[in-house]
Write a protein that holds these residues in place. Structure first.
Motif, PDB file in Angstrom:
ATOM      1  N   ASP A   1       7.382   1.269   1.002  1.00 13.78           N
ATOM      2  CA  ASP A   1       7.063   1.223  -0.424  1.00 13.78           C
ATOM      3  C   ASP A   1       5.562   1.329  -0.647  1.00 13.78           C
ATOM      4  OD1 ASP A   1       9.687   1.003  -1.228  1.00 13.78           O
ATOM      5  OD2 ASP A   1       9.392  -0.837  -2.359  1.00 13.78           O
ATOM      6  N   LEU A   2       4.803   0.571   0.136  1.00  9.38           N
ATOM      7  CA  LEU A   2       3.359   0.547  -0.072  1.00  9.38           C
ATOM      8  C   LEU A   2       2.713   1.855   0.339  1.00  9.38           C
ATOM      9  CD1 LEU A   2       2.521  -3.092   1.076  1.00  9.38           C
ATOM     10  CD2 LEU A   2       2.709  -2.222  -1.252  1.00  9.38           C
TER      11      LEU A   2
ATOM     12  N   SER B   1       7.223  -6.685  -0.551  1.00 11.98           N
ATOM     13  CA  SER B   1       7.336  -5.236  -0.464  1.00 11.98           C
ATOM     14  C   SER B   1       7.637  -4.835   0.974  1.00 11.98           C
ATOM     15  CB  SER B   1       6.045  -4.570  -0.952  1.00 11.98           C
ATOM     16  OG  SER B   1       6.187  -3.170  -1.032  1.00 11.98           O
TER      17      SER B   1
ATOM     18  N   THR C   1       9.813  -3.490  -4.013  1.00 13.58           N
ATOM     19  CA  THR C   1       8.559  -4.124  -4.413  1.00 13.58           C
ATOM     20  C   THR C   1       8.743  -4.767  -5.779  1.00 13.58           C
ATOM     21  OG1 THR C   1       7.365  -2.372  -3.251  1.00 13.58           O
ATOM     22  CG2 THR C   1       6.090  -3.753  -4.756  1.00 13.58           C
TER      23      THR C   1
END
Length: 233
Positions: free
Chosen positions: A232-233, A228, A181
């Motif tokens: 990751d999110l 991203s 990200t």
């Protein structure tokens, strides 16, 4: 669930789905193609352009600076920005964050080749935003503004004395293990096949992926311009 997602992929759905229940990952899988021409499937580490999601990162950055007593959301923008026109001097950080600024949604010009990707620097963005006529006086209405989040990104840099990307990386992404990200300019370190290709908008660059979109412009810094992964999110 797996059957339904497979059916949607056959019907054209393309993406990576991650579902968590009670802290446990119950589904994490790519569906459809990241690159249709080369038949590259989406996977769990496929990198996507993430649109306006960085607004949440900017909000977190401002709130962290507030927690550290380096600013207050009640502060007027004149505390951080110079040459603020009279109609905007009552504008506060809270106005920028809440939709109460009165600023228009974007600050690109007709002469900009691309409304998101054309390069402008921070001072240019600030001048453009502050020169725009307001939709309403600060605090007198509510309307979403991407430009407001760009001003907030500028305030993050001014207060922290770090670039916006560096602040997010050191304060949030690295501690959280978010390795994919970043702003667009960071995308060069990944191979083309790591990205999902965009097909809905007009293609930009050698391949329509963040890697070829140039460094993140202050047309969208703080409100876009990042990539991203679902993980990751």
């Amino acid at each position: 669930r797996e059957q339904r997602l497979d059916e949607e992929a056959k019907a054209g759905f393309s993406g990576t789905v991650l579902a968590v229940r009670a802290g446990k990952v119950v589904h994490h899988r790519g569906h459809g193609f990241a690159n249709r021409e080369r038949k590259i499937a989406n996977g769990t580490e496929t990198i996507f352009a993430i649109g306006s999601v960085p607004i949440d990162f900017t909000r977190a950055a401002i709130l962290q600076l507030a927690d550290r007593k380096l600013l207050a959301t009640s502060d007027p923008i004149t505390k951080f920005l110079s040459d603020v026109p009279a109609d905007k001097r009552a504008m506060t950080i809270e106005h920028l964050m809440s939709g109460g600024s009165g600023l228009p949604d974007f600050h690109h010009l007709a002469s900009d080749p691309d409304r998101d990707l054309s390069w402008i620097d921070r001072p240019t963005a600030i001048r453009r935003i502050l020169a725009q006529p307001l939709k309403f006086a600060p605090g007198a209405g509510n309307a979403h503004s991407h430009s407001a989040w760009v001003l907030l990104a500028a305030i993050v840099e001014i207060v922290s004395k770090k670039s916006y990307g560096e602040f997010l990386r050191t304060e949030f992404f690295t501690p959280a293990g978010m390795t994919r990200t970043r702003n667009h300019e960071d995308a060069a370190r990944f191979p083309d096949d790591a990205f999902a290709v965009g097909y809905e908008a007009s293609p930009v660059g050698k391949l329509n992926i963040p890697k070829y979109w140039g460094k993140t412009s202050w047309l969208v810094m703080g409100s876009g311009g990042m990539q991203s992964t679902a993980h990751d999110l």
